[in-house]
Design a protein around this motif. Structure first.
Motif, short mmCIF file in Angstrom:
data_model
loop_
_atom_site.label_atom_id
_atom_site.label_comp_id
_atom_site.label_asym_id
_atom_site.label_seq_id
_atom_site.Cartn_x
_atom_site.Cartn_y
_atom_site.Cartn_z
N UNK A 1 0.91 -1.34 0.06
CA UNK A 1 0.02 -0.11 -0.03
C UNK A 1 0.73 1.27 -0.11
N UNK A 2 2.12 1.32 0.69
CA UNK A 2 2.88 2.36 0.61
C UNK A 2 3.48 2.74 -0.75
N UNK A 3 3.76 1.52 -1.51
CA UNK A 3 4.23 1.91 -2.72
C UNK A 3 3.15 2.29 -4.00
N UNK B 1 0.74 6.80 -6.67
CA UNK B 1 -0.20 8.01 -6.82
C UNK B 1 0.08 9.51 -6.53
N UNK B 2 0.84 9.70 -5.58
CA UNK B 2 1.14 10.88 -5.37
C UNK B 2 1.98 11.37 -6.40
N UNK B 3 3.26 10.59 -6.88
CA UNK B 3 4.04 11.21 -7.67
C UNK B 3 3.30 11.54 -9.08
N UNK B 4 2.41 10.62 -9.39
CA UNK B 4 1.55 10.70 -10.76
C UNK B 4 0.73 12.06 -10.54
#
Length: 79
Positions: free
Chosen positions: A11-13, A18-21
């Protein structure tokens, strides 16, 4: 039917992807494609940097292409 699938990641990955995208304004799939393309290009340049001038000449000869294509073999610090 879609050509999408899922991959199992922590989930952390997934959160990092998601954040970087989101920061880059692309989908998660597009981001992963960009990262994979970047890694492939990095590996290419690492491999090329390890070539000796002799190995470079041999690779050109193997392809029947003795043209340097402007890559500057003569400028190589390992000449």
């Amino acid at each position: 039917m879609t050509d999408m699938t899922t991959i199992k990641v922590r989930r952390s990955t997934r959160a990092r992807v998601s954040e970087l995208a989101g920061e880059r304004g692309v989908t998660q799939s597009e981001l992963l494609d960009q990262l994979l393309d970047h890694e492939a290009e990095r590996e290419f340049w690492v491999g090329l940097s390890r070539l000796t001038p002799e190995a470079y000449r041999a690779a050109l000869a193997e392809d029947d292409d003795h043209v340097d294509m402007g890559f500057g073999l003569e400028d190589s610090p390992t000449r």
